[in-house]
Design a protein around this motif. Structure first.
Motif, mmCIF file in Angstrom:
data_model
loop_
_atom_site.group_PDB
_atom_site.id
_atom_site.type_symbol
_atom_site.label_atom_id
_atom_site.label_comp_id
_atom_site.label_asym_id
_atom_site.label_seq_id
_atom_site.Cartn_x
_atom_site.Cartn_y
_atom_site.Cartn_z
ATOM 1 N N ASP A 418 0.836 -1.206 0.000
ATOM 2 C CA ASP A 418 0.000 0.000 0.000
ATOM 3 C C ASP A 418 0.871 1.257 0.000
ATOM 4 O O ASP A 418 1.855 1.357 0.757
ATOM 5 C CB ASP A 418 -0.898 0.008 1.249
ATOM 6 N N ARG A 481 -0.794 -10.585 6.079
ATOM 7 C CA ARG A 481 -1.087 -9.157 6.250
ATOM 8 C C ARG A 481 -0.653 -8.666 7.630
ATOM 9 O O ARG A 481 -0.007 -7.620 7.771
ATOM 10 C CB ARG A 481 -2.590 -8.917 6.045
ATOM 11 N N GLU A 485 2.133 -5.834 8.680
ATOM 12 C CA GLU A 485 1.629 -4.680 9.428
ATOM 13 C C GLU A 485 2.384 -4.498 10.750
ATOM 14 O O GLU A 485 2.684 -3.356 11.166
ATOM 15 C CB GLU A 485 0.141 -4.864 9.705
ATOM 16 N N THR A 499 2.022 -1.457 4.966
ATOM 17 C CA THR A 499 0.928 -2.441 4.964
ATOM 18 C C THR A 499 0.755 -3.017 3.566
ATOM 19 O O THR A 499 1.274 -2.462 2.581
ATOM 20 C CB THR A 499 -0.393 -1.792 5.422
ATOM 21 N N SER A 501 -2.160 -5.092 0.789
ATOM 22 C CA SER A 501 -3.514 -5.526 0.449
ATOM 23 C C SER A 501 -3.405 -6.846 -0.291
ATOM 24 O O SER A 501 -2.458 -7.073 -1.060
ATOM 25 C CB SER A 501 -4.219 -4.489 -0.415
ATOM 26 N N ARG A 535 -7.680 -0.649 1.676
ATOM 27 C CA ARG A 535 -6.287 -1.109 1.776
ATOM 28 C C ARG A 535 -6.040 -1.811 3.122
ATOM 29 O O ARG A 535 -6.893 -1.849 3.989
ATOM 30 C CB ARG A 535 -5.288 0.027 1.573
ATOM 31 N N ASN A 536 -4.842 -2.373 3.258
ATOM 32 C CA ASN A 536 -4.442 -3.105 4.467
ATOM 33 C C ASN A 536 -5.543 -4.101 4.873
ATOM 34 O O ASN A 536 -5.953 -4.186 6.024
ATOM 35 C CB ASN A 536 -4.152 -2.147 5.626
#
Length: 565
Positions: A418, A481, A485, A499, A501, A535-536
């Motif tokens: 992202d 993910r 993160e 991050t 997606s 996103r994320n």
């Protein structure tokens, strides 16, 4: 095979070099005509009278060493050469041997006979090279014959053969029929040789195509005219295609068969040095040597490494004007340069290997290592050290075929960083590269051993999950993910966070997909939705279905419903 009992006509002057197209008839009649021309040629290669007499007298079991020594002494040049070779490193005796009688006592009658025959044959080769129109063709022919002979003798020593001199002469004579073709049909045979090099076709088949006969049959014809024993004529005839070893062979036939196999191996070795270099030839040689004679691959490597130097020594012992020949290391280097012209990356890599090693004798191992690295470079993304897109395309095709055939599930996850453009613009591309490398490592460390991770392009990654249903794929995607993160990216004393997606697509009986391309397109479409809606996050086929259902409902019924999570 042509008949051996040829008609004896009136002796004629040697025919001028002919063209096959000028010979009458075709097939069997053309073969007979070629053999008739050879049979009536006064200039046909002949053994020296002394050697012919030695060959005849050795057949008599009552012949004495003294008698044979007296016969050989009639040829002063031959006597001198025999003593020179006997006292050379070719045999490596600790004390000097000063008389032919002494040489025969130490070596035995058979060894001296083969030595005298070898010298006579090599003299014929050199004479033909000096007076023939195609001097270069003759020179290459006899140099290759000597290579084969020295290689065969070395193989015989490795397997402790009872008569290495006999192996030497059998290998030296194996292509004697080629001499006749070069001499009598030079233009036609030059075309055959060029075609063989251009197409990598079997030379025997090309000869039979052009002439109706091959050099092995012609070689046996000449050997029979010289009245050579079966232990030499049979290997000449069969060295390109030895028959399998039957268990029922008599001892003499077993000996001849073993000789033929050794001669064939020597022909494989000379092909490595005198034909276009191909690594598969070396592997075939190693396999044949181990299968037939239990000679190890390392012993073959050692033989190849030192063969050129040994041939030069033997040529000097025999008084032959051998021109510069390439060593095995030089051949490998030349092959490497040729490959490098095709692929500049490979050339650079190989130069680095050569500069690091500084040992030409180890070039074979270096070339193998270079090929391995070249294959790795073709499969691995240079920045992230994971599979590249080309490999991904091959893997997804293979895995989809397997899943479709056996009815097993297959999932694909498309991943995108992202706001990665902002990272590049604000932190610089070097930092961006570092982030990509760390993300790749994080993803790779979170996957199962059966999964495949590849860089799809730019900041996009893709994962193939064999045997993974949609739910399992979604769970793994969430794991990926969260790993990214939660990871702090340390950049020159500062910490930044990134991050990702993810879009998940699955092929299964419940979720049919027609092709691997459709599977990837679905994953990519889901990735697009993940980025569009916040996103994320991970977006699956279930999320897409929920979105489609929501969009299909009246606007007032869905205005307060949240998006899929």
């Amino acid at each position: 095979m042509p008949p051996r009992d040829l008609r004896r006509g009136e002796k004629m002057d040697p025919p001028a070099a002919a063209r096959v197209s000028n010979l009458p008839g075709n097939g069997a009649s053309r073969v007979r005509e070629i053999l008739r021309l050879l049979d009536q040629d006064r200039d046909l290669p002949t053994l020296s009278p002394v050697v012919e007499k030695v060959l005849q007298r050795v057949k008599d079991e009552r012949v004495s060493i003294r008698e044979l020594a007296e016969i050989i002494k009639n040829d002063v040049s031959l006597s001198f050469k025999i003593l020179k070779v006997v006292n050379s490193a070719f045999y490596g005796f600790p004390r000097k041997i000063s008389t032919l009688t002494q040489a025969m006592v130490i070596l035995g009658l058979s060894a001296v006979k083969n030595l005298a025959l070898s010298m006579s044959i090599l003299e014929i080769f050199v004479q033909e090279a000096s007076r023939g129109k195609d001097g270069k063709g003759f020179r290459v022919f006899w140099e290759r014959s000597l290579f084969s002979a020295v290689a065969a003798r070395r193989l015989a020593l490795l397997m402790k053969h009872r008569n290495e001199e006999e192996v030497f002469i059998a290998a030296l004579l194996q292509d004697i029929g080629t001499l006749l073709l070069i001499k009598h049909l030079p233009e036609d045979y030059a075309e055959v040789m060029e075609k063989a090099q251009r197409s990598a076709s079997d030379i025997v088949a090309l000869e039979e195509d052009a002439f109706g006969i091959n050099h092995a049959v012609l070689g046996e014809f000449l050997a029979n005219k010289w009245r050579l024993p079966r232990t030499l004529t049979i290997p000449i005839l069969r060295h390109h295609n030895p028959s399998p070893t039957p268990d029922s062979l008599e001892p003499e036939e077993q000996h001849i068969h073993q000789l033929t196999q050794l001669v064939q191996l020597s022909n494989q070795i000379s092909a490595i040095f005198y034909e276009e270099y191909r690594s598969d030839r070396v592997e075939q040689l190693k396999q044949s040597a181990r299968t037939h004679f239990n000679i190890s691959p390392q012993e073959i490597e050692d033989l190849l490494d030192h063969l050129a130097d040994e041939v030069k020594e033997v040529a000097e012992f025999f008084g032959l004007p051998l021109e510069g020949t390439q060593s095995y290391s030089e051949l490998l280097m030349a092959a490497n340069i040729a490959l490098g012209k095709i692929n500049l990356t490979y050339e650079q890599m190989n130069r680095e290997l050569i500069a690091a090693k500084k040992r030409a004798e180890e070039l074979s191992e270096q070339l193998a290592e270079a090929n391995r690295k070249l294959q790795e470079m073709a499969n691995v993304d240079g920045l992230t050290q994971i599979f590249n897109r080309r490999v991904f395309q091959n893997l997804i095709t293979r895995e989809f075929y397997r899943s479709h055939r056996y009815g097993h599930p297959l999932s694909c996850i498309m991943i995108d960083l992202d706001h990665f453009k902002h990272v590049n613009d604000s932190e610089g591309h070097l930092v961006g590269d570092q982030v990509l490398r760390e993300v790749a490592a994080l993803l790779h460390g979170s996957l199962r051993k059966t999964d495949f991770l590849a860089r799809y392009g730019g900041e996009e990654f893709v994962v193939i999950l064999p045997e993974a249903e949609n739910k399992a794929a979604a769970t793994l995607a969430e794991k990926l993910r969260r790993a990214v993160e939660a990871h702090p990216f340390d950049i020159e004393g500062r910490t930044i966070h990134v991050t990702i997606s993810l879009g998940v697509a699955t092929y299964s009986r419940e979720m049919p997909v027609t092709s691997e391309e459709e599977l990837v397109q679905r994953a990519d479409a889901n990735l697009y939705l993940a980025k569009r809606y916040g996103r994320n996050r991970t977006w699956t086929e279930d999320d897409s279905q929920q979105l489609r259902e929501r969009l299909a409902e009246p606007a007032e019924a869905t205005q307060n419903e949240p998006l899929p999570t």
